[in-house]
Design an enzyme around this catalytic site. Sequence first.
Site, short mmCIF file in Angstrom:
data_model
loop_
_atom_site.label_atom_id
_atom_site.label_comp_id
_atom_site.label_asym_id
_atom_site.label_seq_id
_atom_site.Cartn_x
_atom_site.Cartn_y
_atom_site.Cartn_z
N ARG A 156 0.80 -1.22 0.00
CA ARG A 156 0.00 0.00 0.00
C ARG A 156 0.83 1.27 0.00
NH1 ARG A 156 -2.76 -3.93 1.72
NH2 ARG A 156 -0.70 -4.53 2.43
N LYS A 179 26.42 -2.80 -0.36
CA LYS A 179 27.88 -2.78 -0.52
C LYS A 179 28.55 -1.94 0.57
CE LYS A 179 27.29 -2.78 -5.55
NZ LYS A 179 27.50 -1.95 -6.75
N1 CP Z 1 -0.26 -0.18 5.93
C1 CP Z 1 0.93 -0.38 5.33
O1 CP Z 1 1.95 0.23 5.66
O2 CP Z 1 0.90 -1.31 4.35
P1 CP Z 1 2.15 -1.75 3.47
O3 CP Z 1 3.13 -2.42 4.40
O4 CP Z 1 1.61 -2.68 2.42
O5 CP Z 1 2.76 -0.51 2.89
#
Ligand code: CP
Length: 338
Positions: free
Chosen positions: A57, A86
């Site tokens: 997201r 690295k």
């Molecule tokens: N809510 C959230 O941070 O989802 P992701 O880890 O998919 O970004």
Amino acid sequence: MNFSGSHILSIDQFDRGDVETIFNVADKMAPFAKRDSITKVLDGAILGSMFFEASTRTRISFGSAFNLLGGSVRETTGFEHSAIAKGESLYDTARVLSGYSDVIVMRHPENGSVLEFSKASRVPVLNGGDGTNEHPSQALLDLYTIKNELAFRGRNIDRLRIAMVGDLKFGRTVHSLCKLLALFKDIRVVLVSPEELKMPRELVEYLKEQGQEVIESDALEESISNVDIVYSTRIQEERFKSQEEADIYRGRFRLNQTIYTANCEPNTVIMHPLPRDSREHARELDDDLNDNPNLAIFRQTDNGVLVRMALFALVLDVEHEINSSARDTIWYTAGRSL
Ligand code: CP
């Protein structure tokens, strides 16, 4: 605060007026997120997107938000695809990447890493999540969702009653959300977790110092009976020493339709920052809630685009220009609604 050119690292930076400013700009982004209109206000600008932890997201919605404002995105995902593997320092990485970008979004597994990176960056840096510390854009989209859900019920954020459930020790979204809620009036926060995964003491004390009511419990059903919002969270297995240790807590606080019907008020909103752990041994928000109209989890993810567009517009100082290059879309848009 003066947003123009600022890093966005922590909810500590904001007062209530700043939050209202972000939400007002987010409201104006709806026609673009719905694909009714397009804007090219950031045409030519480049977002450097650096995610050193898994994300669906936050990474994609920050990128989509930037694209929807007309800008381009350059991405690095995972240490293995970065010269950090690295031995390159965060300082050098920030000096280099800020020469390639107009703004940078970064997620990193260590607390304070995004702050350290920002000190060497020549362009604004937005925190996409740093360890167990904070996830400010998630808290902003969560509160924006709460505001909209309550408005639908004729309410506002003041006097909110919310239960936060699950891994409150390692969950950075609830840490940022507590700080954000502390800016409002007469909030009751019910913290539901195993003893070992309680909310950090400093955040509990901060809420109380700001005049909010805090109740702590390890029992789900009695804790969700008098709240407006149930905000469930995932056991943050990547923060535990072993999977076996995480397994001790997984599935401890399952919410399904039967438990919801038996305990919650009829309009209680169900939220989760996602991802929800839908594996059989976890099922923290059961699939049988998917048809419950009070399940707001995908309204949260949609709202994430609006809020992140607003942050870019404010930090890059174009919030008053977004309509100057706007025109109607000409492609099929599926009648998208938010
Ligand atoms: N809510 C959230 O941070 O989802 P992701 O880890 O998919 O970004």
